[in-house]
Design a protein around this motif. Structure first.
Motif, PDB file in Angstrom:
ATOM      1  N   VAL A 140       0.848  -1.276  -0.044  1.00 33.37           N
ATOM      2  CA  VAL A 140      -0.068  -0.016   0.049  1.00 33.37           C
ATOM      3  C   VAL A 140       0.967   1.334  -0.042  1.00 33.37           C
ATOM      4  N   GLU A 141       0.588   2.087  -0.829  1.00 38.36           N
ATOM      5  CA  GLU A 141       1.411   3.349  -1.092  1.00 38.36           C
ATOM      6  C   GLU A 141       2.928   3.033  -0.687  1.00 38.36           C
ATOM      7  N   LYS A 161       4.337   0.627   0.714  1.00 33.06           N
ATOM      8  CA  LYS A 161       4.930   0.023   1.653  1.00 33.06           C
ATOM      9  C   LYS A 161       4.445  -1.475   1.493  1.00 33.06           C
ATOM     10  N   ILE A 193       3.259  -4.674   2.714  1.00 35.55           N
ATOM     11  CA  ILE A 193       2.614  -5.367   3.845  1.00 35.55           C
ATOM     12  C   ILE A 193       2.173  -6.782   3.961  1.00 35.55           C
ATOM     13  N   PRO A 195      -1.440  -7.862  16.049  1.00 41.14           N
ATOM     14  CA  PRO A 195      -1.547  -6.513  16.656  1.00 41.14           C
ATOM     15  C   PRO A 195      -2.028  -5.639  15.630  1.00 41.14           C
ATOM     16  N   ASN A 196      -2.241  -4.263  16.174  1.00 42.35           N
ATOM     17  CA  ASN A 196      -2.543  -3.214  15.269  1.00 42.35           C
ATOM     18  C   ASN A 196      -1.703  -3.069  14.104  1.00 42.35           C
ATOM     19  N   GLY A 197      -1.902  -2.819  12.999  1.00 38.37           N
ATOM     20  CA  GLY A 197      -0.999  -2.531  12.121  1.00 38.37           C
ATOM     21  C   GLY A 197      -0.374  -3.658  11.242  1.00 38.37           C
ATOM     22  N   SER A 198      -0.607  -4.721  11.763  1.00 28.73           N
ATOM     23  CA  SER A 198      -0.002  -6.009  11.184  1.00 28.73           C
ATOM     24  C   SER A 198      -0.562  -6.590  10.133  1.00 28.73           C
ATOM     25  N   GLY A 199      -1.333  -5.851   9.466  1.00 26.64           N
ATOM     26  CA  GLY A 199      -1.896  -6.206   8.058  1.00 26.64           C
ATOM     27  C   GLY A 199      -3.232  -7.019   7.829  1.00 26.64           C
ATOM     28  N   LYS A 200      -4.140  -7.129   8.640  1.00 26.18           N
ATOM     29  CA  LYS A 200      -5.242  -7.798   8.861  1.00 26.18           C
ATOM     30  C   LYS A 200      -6.165  -7.110   7.686  1.00 26.18           C
ATOM     31  N   SER A 201      -6.252  -5.976   8.009  1.00 26.66           N
ATOM     32  CA  SER A 201      -7.368  -5.265   7.087  1.00 26.66           C
ATOM     33  C   SER A 201      -6.869  -5.242   5.584  1.00 26.66           C
ATOM     34  N   THR A 202      -5.555  -5.368   5.535  1.00 27.09           N
ATOM     35  CA  THR A 202      -4.938  -5.230   4.219  1.00 27.09           C
ATOM     36  C   THR A 202      -5.523  -6.676   3.551  1.00 27.09           C
ATOM     37  N   TYR A 233      -4.709  -1.382  -2.791  1.00 29.35           N
ATOM     38  CA  TYR A 233      -3.805  -2.428  -2.340  1.00 29.35           C
ATOM     39  C   TYR A 233      -3.386  -3.147  -3.480  1.00 29.35           C
ATOM     40  N   GLN A 291     -14.192  -2.590   8.311  1.00 28.24           N
ATOM     41  CA  GLN A 291     -13.742  -2.360   9.896  1.00 28.24           C
ATOM     42  C   GLN A 291     -14.258  -0.637   9.922  1.00 28.24           C
ATOM     43  N   GLU A 306     -13.143  -6.704  12.001  1.00 27.16           N
ATOM     44  CA  GLU A 306     -13.256  -6.181  13.322  1.00 27.16           C
ATOM     45  C   GLU A 306     -14.870  -5.415  13.748  1.00 27.16           C
ATOM     46  N   HIS A 363      -9.809  -8.485  17.686  1.00 25.44           N
ATOM     47  CA  HIS A 363      -8.763  -8.381  18.772  1.00 25.44           C
ATOM     48  C   HIS A 363      -9.480  -9.116  20.128  1.00 25.44           C
TER      49      HIS A 363
HETATM   50  N1  LIG Z   1      -3.472   3.958   2.594  1.00 22.85           N
HETATM   51  C1  LIG Z   1      -2.380   3.825   3.415  1.00 22.85           C
HETATM   52  N2  LIG Z   1      -1.168   4.500   3.369  1.00 22.85           N
HETATM   53  C2  LIG Z   1      -0.010   4.162   3.819  1.00 22.85           C
HETATM   54  N3  LIG Z   1      -0.060   3.126   4.713  1.00 22.85           N
HETATM   55  C3  LIG Z   1      -1.138   2.210   5.104  1.00 22.85           C
HETATM   56  C4  LIG Z   1      -2.282   2.772   4.131  1.00 22.85           C
HETATM   57  N4  LIG Z   1      -3.283   1.806   4.496  1.00 22.85           N
HETATM   58  C5  LIG Z   1      -2.600   0.918   5.355  1.00 22.85           C
HETATM   59  N5  LIG Z   1      -1.491   1.276   5.641  1.00 22.85           N
HETATM   60  C6  LIG Z   1      -0.515   0.868   6.616  1.00 22.85           C
HETATM   61  O1  LIG Z   1      -0.273  -0.678   6.311  1.00 22.85           O
HETATM   62  C7  LIG Z   1      -0.160  -1.448   7.806  1.00 22.85           C
HETATM   63  C8  LIG Z   1      -1.405  -2.570   7.705  1.00 22.85           C
HETATM   64  O2  LIG Z   1      -2.492  -1.735   8.022  1.00 22.85           O
HETATM   65  P1  LIG Z   1      -3.733  -2.793   8.413  1.00 22.85           P
HETATM   66  O3  LIG Z   1      -5.037  -1.814   8.080  1.00 22.85           O
HETATM   67  O4  LIG Z   1      -3.856  -3.942   7.459  1.00 22.85           O
HETATM   68  O5  LIG Z   1      -3.580  -3.137   9.664  1.00 22.85           O
HETATM   69  P2  LIG Z   1      -4.589  -3.922  10.616  1.00 22.85           P
HETATM   70  O6  LIG Z   1      -3.944  -5.290  11.022  1.00 22.85           O
HETATM   71  O7  LIG Z   1      -5.967  -4.135  10.141  1.00 22.85           O
HETATM   72  O8  LIG Z   1      -4.679  -3.034  11.957  1.00 22.85           O
HETATM   73  P3  LIG Z   1      -5.782  -2.606  13.203  1.00 22.85           P
HETATM   74  O9  LIG Z   1      -5.831  -3.936  14.166  1.00 22.85           O
HETATM   75  O10 LIG Z   1      -5.368  -1.426  13.799  1.00 22.85           O
HETATM   76  O11 LIG Z   1      -6.882  -2.537  12.339  1.00 22.85           O
HETATM   77  C9  LIG Z   1      -0.216  -0.344   8.783  1.00 22.85           C
HETATM   78  O12 LIG Z   1       1.141  -0.074   9.059  1.00 22.85           O
HETATM   79  C10 LIG Z   1      -0.758   0.827   8.185  1.00 22.85           C
HETATM   80  O13 LIG Z   1      -0.515   2.049   8.589  1.00 22.85           O
END
Ligand SMILES: Nc1ncnc2c1ncn2[C@@H]1O[C@H](COP(=O)(O)OP(=O)(O)OP(=O)(O)O)[C@@H](O)[C@H]1O
Ligand SMILES: [Mg+2]
Lengths: 305, 243
Positions: free
Chosen positions: B11-12, B14, B16, B35-42, B53, B85, B171, B203
């Motif tokens: 994503v952008e 990065k 993931i 954990p938060n930011g681990s990539g679940k929503s990805t 994505y 989410q 979530e 979570h």
């Molecule tokens: N549009 C975006 N631009 C930059 N970074 C992004 C973007 N979307 C997601 N990310 C980054 O990708 C990583 C994974 O994000 P994701 O939303 O998949 O996390 P998550 O596991 O669902 O977290 P949470 O439990 O907080 O919902 C994070 O570090 C997030 O900051």
């Protein structure tokens, strides 16, 4: 003001025909081959007059119209015509004390045609002008409305929308606050698609002794395609401190997150855009207080977006 | 029914998801914790086809089709449903109109005529009641000004209306009150069947106590680091991810 309603139709065909019989109110229009001129003059405040404009002519319509709405009178004009061969309207209106004029234009123009609409309207004390205009634009489309709020408690509420695939549309609105305690509320929305180029310039002038003025002007544009253009030009010339003003102009592309949300539910790209546009415009159909016309405006939007 | 193979997503710019592989069989419920930011929503958005994505490499097969070739609407019509989410607000369009429209696109796919207005109202009433959604919420604009919990309930309602074969709940439990959590779980349990699968991102153990998952995966830094049965969820609840 009476709730008695009188409906009549003005039909543009080879000549101009009036359907429905009038009492004291007068409609006087003449002409042929698309060139019509004359007047509508209301003096009877016991009935509300609804005039439906219906185009059945094969010619371009050149209409020159003088409107005089007498004290306490209520005039409603509805134009839901298609103008296949273009149109050129010139209207001058005068609203006398305590009168109301509602103008609804829900038109579909032939994209290849040339159309113009010029309206100059003066409002006296306690008058209200409600102006609602929805159009699909055309190759050349010029619209100019000049509203002068000349006496206390004169008010204007209006909204316009152009939703177009190929147009060069210019919309100009000038609102002159020439008396204290007058109100104006205008919203303009446009959806530009294909190679459309749509301009809206809205000028609000408030004269120096016009205290207790309220003025709202919002213009919003939605740019759907790469080559589509929107130009919103709000202008303010306010010469009094006692003015409540809310003004804003914004245009941009549709929100991708919304489109994705819709698509993730099985809605096609085209339909998602259509729903998006309906939502964008639907927000302000609410401004139309006349239920029947509100419904028609909504249907119009659905048919065109 | 869903096979994810060595998936890499960015994503952008990065990176993931990193070489993620996961198989979901028919009728299975998989929970994903992490954990938060681990990539679940990805994962969730990648499966649904969000164009932000970018899939760098890997494969996803869904009902024996290459999912990555399908656009988001076709994925939905093929039976995939994502409960967001963060549900999106759609001003100017009333919820009832919207819900009817999504029901109808799915009916069309099945070769059915658009649903009759009365029949739709009945259906909406019945399903809303189960989720304790007041009918007047449907005359408001989609998600616009809805509370956090109302938005989530509206997601569950959409799931319930569309009869998907693969549900991804991102979530959905966050923001729901105790009763709503229960009615949501009940809705899921009622939909549970031998040919419907779920990916439940959460979570909290709470939801998983109502909806008993067949598998629990722990997600970290864009990949699954541990898989197990539902006892894994209890352990994480007690010990956390670091433990
Ligand atoms: N549009 C975006 N631009 C930059 N970074 C992004 C973007 N979307 C997601 N990310 C980054 O990708 C990583 C994974 O994000 P994701 O939303 O998949 O996390 P998550 O596991 O669902 O977290 P949470 O439990 O907080 O919902 C994070 O570090 C997030 O900051
Ligand atoms: Mg997330």
């Amino acid at each position: 003001m009476s709730e008695k309603i009188l409906n009549c139709s003005l039909i543009f065909s080879d000549v101009i025909e009036l359907e429905g019989s009038l009492t004291k109110n007068k409609i006087n229009l003449k002409g042929e081959q698309g060139n019509f001129d004359g007047s509508i003059k209301l003096t009877d405040s016991t009935e509300r007059l609804i005039v439906n404009l219906i185009n059945k002519s094969d010619f371009k319509i050149n209409l020159s119209l003088n409107i005089d709405v007498g004290p306490n009178c209520f005039l409603e004009i509805r134009d839901e015509s298609n103008y296949d061969n273009g149109s050129e309207f010139k209207i001058e209106s005068k609203l006398n004390k305590d009168s109301i004029f509602e103008l609804f234009r829900l038109n579909k123009f032939n994209p290849e045609s040339v159309n113009s609409f010029n309206h100059k309207i003066d409002l006296s004390g306690n008058c209200e002008f409600r102006d609602f205009n929805f159009s699909n634009g055309s190759q050349e489309m010029n619209s100019k409305t000049i509203i002068s709020l000349k006496e206390k408690n004169a008010s204007y509420i209006g909204s316009g929308a152009v939703i177009s695939n190929s147009t060069n549309a210019k919309n100009e609105l000038i609102i002159n606050h020439l008396s204290k305690s007058a109100k104006s509320d205008c919203s303009f929305k446009t959806v530009s698609r294909g190679k459309s180029n749509i301009t809206f310039s809205g000028m609000v002038f408030v004269d120096k002794d016009c205290s207790d003025t309220e003025s709202t002007q919002i213009s919003k544009g939605l740019v759907m395609d790469e080559e589509a253009r929107i130009n919103l030009i709000p202008m303010l010339d306010i010469n009094n401190d006692d003015v409540v003003c809310a003004h804003g102009a914004a245009s941009g592309k549709p929100d991708e997150n919304i489109l994705f949300y819709l698509k993730s539910r099985g809605i096609s790209k085209e339909d998602a855009e259509k729903i998006y546009i309906e939502g964008f415009l639907g927000e302000f159909v609410d401004k139309i207080s006349n239920d029947e016309m509100q419904k028609k405006a909504f249907n119009y939007i659905t048919s065109i977006s | 029914m869903l096979e994810i193979k060595k998936l890499n997503v960015s994503v952008e710019d990065k990176h993931i998801l990193k070489d993620l592989s996961l198989n979901i069989g028919k009728g299975e419920i998989h929970a994903i914790m992490g954990p938060n930011g681990s990539g679940k929503s990805t994962i969730a958005h990648t499966l649904a086809g969000n164009p932000n994505y970018l899939v760098q490499s890997g494969q996803i097969e869904f009902h024996n089709k290459n999912l990555l070739e399908l656009d988001p609407s076709d994925r939905s019509l093929l039976g995939l449903f994502l409960a967001f989410q963060y549900p999106i607000e759609l001003p100017g369009v009333t919820n009832a109109t919207y819900l009817k429209q999504i029901v109808n696109v799915h009916r069309k796919k099945e070769g059915l005529d658009p649903i009759d207005a009365g029949e739709f109202l009945k259906l909406l009433r019945e399903k809303s009641k189960r989720l304790d959604i007041p009918m007047d919420m449907h005359s408001r604009f989609v998600n616009t000004g809805f509370s956090g919990g109302e938005k989530k309930k509206n997601e569950v309602l959409q799931m319930d209306l569309l009869n998907p074969s693969l549900v991804i709940m991102d979530e959905t439990d966050s923001g729901l009150d105790v009763d709503a959590l229960k009615s949501t779980s009940e809705a899921v349990n009622q939909l549970r069947s031998s040919d419907r699968s779920f990916i439940i991102i959460t979570h909290y153990l709470r939801l998983l106590e109502y909806i008993e998952p067949d598998f629990v995966h722990v997600f970290q830094d864009g990949a699954i680091v541990e898989s197990g049965d539902k006892s894994l969820a209890s352990r994480i609840d007690q010990e956390g991810y670091a433990g």
